[in-house]
Motif scaffolding. Sequence first.
Motif, mmCIF file in Angstrom:
data_model
loop_
_atom_site.group_PDB
_atom_site.id
_atom_site.type_symbol
_atom_site.label_atom_id
_atom_site.label_comp_id
_atom_site.label_asym_id
_atom_site.label_seq_id
_atom_site.Cartn_x
_atom_site.Cartn_y
_atom_site.Cartn_z
ATOM 1 N N ASP A 86 4.014 12.692 -11.770
ATOM 2 C CA ASP A 86 2.953 11.708 -11.930
ATOM 3 C C ASP A 86 1.662 12.282 -11.368
ATOM 4 O O ASP A 86 1.680 13.250 -10.605
ATOM 5 C CB ASP A 86 3.299 10.406 -11.200
ATOM 6 C CG ASP A 86 2.803 9.163 -11.930
ATOM 7 O OD1 ASP A 86 1.824 9.281 -12.706
ATOM 8 O OD2 ASP A 86 3.376 8.083 -11.713
ATOM 9 N N GLN A 99 1.823 2.610 -4.309
ATOM 10 C CA GLN A 99 2.586 2.240 -5.500
ATOM 11 C C GLN A 99 2.986 3.473 -6.298
ATOM 12 O O GLN A 99 4.105 3.558 -6.809
ATOM 13 C CB GLN A 99 1.788 1.283 -6.374
ATOM 14 C CG GLN A 99 1.674 -0.102 -5.802
ATOM 15 C CD GLN A 99 0.736 -0.992 -6.598
ATOM 16 O OE1 GLN A 99 0.262 -0.626 -7.669
ATOM 17 N NE2 GLN A 99 0.442 -2.173 -6.070
ATOM 18 N N GLN A 102 5.868 5.094 -4.307
ATOM 19 C CA GLN A 102 7.075 4.269 -4.266
ATOM 20 C C GLN A 102 7.751 4.147 -5.628
ATOM 21 O O GLN A 102 8.958 3.950 -5.711
ATOM 22 C CB GLN A 102 6.766 2.899 -3.669
ATOM 23 C CG GLN A 102 6.469 3.020 -2.189
ATOM 24 C CD GLN A 102 5.935 1.750 -1.553
ATOM 25 O OE1 GLN A 102 5.323 0.926 -2.222
ATOM 26 N NE2 GLN A 102 6.160 1.597 -0.272
ATOM 27 N N ARG A 103 6.981 4.314 -6.703
ATOM 28 C CA ARG A 103 7.557 4.311 -8.051
ATOM 29 C C ARG A 103 8.576 5.427 -8.224
ATOM 30 O O ARG A 103 9.512 5.322 -9.016
ATOM 31 C CB ARG A 103 6.435 4.507 -9.084
ATOM 32 C CG ARG A 103 6.288 3.399 -10.040
ATOM 33 C CD ARG A 103 5.364 3.642 -11.214
ATOM 34 N NE ARG A 103 4.324 4.619 -11.132
ATOM 35 C CZ ARG A 103 3.032 4.366 -10.929
ATOM 36 N NH1 ARG A 103 2.621 3.127 -10.739
ATOM 37 N NH2 ARG A 103 2.146 5.326 -10.908
ATOM 38 N N HIS A 104 8.383 6.532 -7.496
ATOM 39 C CA HIS A 104 9.252 7.694 -7.672
ATOM 40 C C HIS A 104 10.181 7.952 -6.499
ATOM 41 O O HIS A 104 10.970 8.895 -6.521
ATOM 42 C CB HIS A 104 8.393 8.928 -7.938
ATOM 43 C CG HIS A 104 7.597 8.813 -9.192
ATOM 44 N ND1 HIS A 104 8.141 9.016 -10.441
ATOM 45 C CD2 HIS A 104 6.303 8.470 -9.410
ATOM 46 C CE1 HIS A 104 7.211 8.829 -11.367
ATOM 47 N NE2 HIS A 104 6.087 8.490 -10.774
#
Length: 106
Positions: A86, A99, A102-104
């Motif tokens: 990302d 965010q 924390q998404r990954h």
Amino acid sequence: MITHLDTTNFEQLVTNAPGLHTVRFWAEWCGPCRMMAPIYQQTATALQEQASFGEVDIDAVPELANQFRVQSIPTVLLFKDGQVVDRMIGAAGQSQLQQLIQRHAD
């Protein structure tokens, strides 16, 4: 803790290291980069258990910026198990940065 990354330690600490690694590309002359520096530091402190945090000064290490096609700064790249998963381009707030990470996170 934020690690200063360059060509001597980038592979060992980011691309050859398992886990989640956050890398901020910045420059001293960049106003948005300076604005984001304390936000990055706060995020590194808050999420140190979930990811490692490093930064690359694009003036000192332009080859890394070129290798990862960083064309605007600040840019934050998120690496997971050595691969870019990302990216965030431009200055961001702490909640946006958290965010992204924390998404990954596992």
